[in-house]
Write a protein that holds these residues in place. Structure first.
Motif, short mmCIF file in Angstrom:
data_model
loop_
_atom_site.label_atom_id
_atom_site.label_comp_id
_atom_site.label_asym_id
_atom_site.label_seq_id
_atom_site.Cartn_x
_atom_site.Cartn_y
_atom_site.Cartn_z
N HIS A 126 8.92 -37.23 17.40
CA HIS A 126 7.55 -37.75 17.44
C HIS A 126 6.77 -37.26 16.45
CE1 HIS A 126 7.22 -34.63 20.16
NE2 HIS A 126 5.89 -34.49 19.92
N HIS A 136 2.11 -36.75 15.62
CA HIS A 136 0.59 -36.65 16.76
C HIS A 136 -0.30 -37.39 16.00
CE1 HIS A 136 3.54 -33.05 16.88
NE2 HIS A 136 3.14 -33.21 18.27
N HIS A 181 8.45 -33.84 15.14
CA HIS A 181 9.22 -32.74 15.60
C HIS A 181 9.73 -33.21 16.94
CE1 HIS A 181 6.18 -30.60 18.13
NE2 HIS A 181 6.24 -31.72 18.47
N ARG A 183 4.09 -35.31 23.75
CA ARG A 183 3.37 -34.41 23.45
C ARG A 183 3.78 -33.68 22.37
NH1 ARG A 183 -1.33 -36.13 25.10
NH2 ARG A 183 -0.92 -37.08 27.12
FE LIG Z 1 4.68 -32.89 19.56
#
Ligand SMILES: [Fe+2]
Length: 174
Positions: free
Chosen positions: A85, A87, A126, A174
């Motif tokens: 993902h 951010h 990442h 996250r």
């Molecule tokens: Fe992340």
């Protein structure tokens, strides 16, 4: 006195508090965000009692907010992963508080243990996974606060293919 600078302070600087920079209540630079993460990590009483582990879904808890930033606490049972993902527009600092995590990026794989910090800019992609046999806890500071986290398809690398079972892309990463 030999000095390249002709600036000298005469007298005791502490006697002229109006010349000192007031301590900032909130972080505003990369170094200050990294310092915030470091200070929270060092204060176990601030986070240890909050940690939960959930084998069915990734557990996360918003620990603190400030002007434009958020601090999140995450736990990872063995085998749990974020999926690949980014951010959105957020930058971030993250660190491992307990256990160990593995971060995979297009540039390689990195093991993170307590004391390690990672800083990233918007657009950073990442995948984070706990591929140990012990649970792990991590701390994440986002600036601005995380509003989106687009998932990416797994990398077509041998490592990603080998480990694709460990990811759980449908849960908050996250
Ligand atoms: Fe992340």
């Amino acid at each position: 006195m030999n000095s390249d600078s002709d600036l000298q302070i005469a007298g005791d600087i502490l006697e002229v508090p109006h010349l000192l920079q007031a301590p900032r209540e909130h972080p505003a630079t990369v170094a200050e965000f990294a310092g915030l993460a470091r200070s929270v990590a060092a204060d176990r009483s601030a986070w240890e009692h909050l940690v939960r582990y959930d084998a069915t879904a990734r557990w996360y808890h918003r620990l603190r907010t400030g002007p434009g930033y958020e601090v999140w606490l995450l736990s990872w049972v063995p085998g749990q992963g974020s999926g690949r993902h980014d951010h959105g527009p957020s930058s971030g600092v993250w660190t491992v508080l307990e256990g160990a995590l593995t971060e995979r990026t297009e540039r390689g794989t990195r093991a993170l243990v307590p004391g390690t910090q990672r800083v990233f800019a918007p657009g950073y992609v990442h995948e984070v996974v706990n591929d140990t046999l012990e649970p792990a806890v991590s701390l994440h500071v986002y600036y601005p606060g995380l509003t989106e986290m687009p998932m990416h398809s797994p990398e077509c690398s041998a490592a990603a293919a080998r480990d694709s079972d460990a990811g759980s892309g449908a849960v908050p990463a996250r």
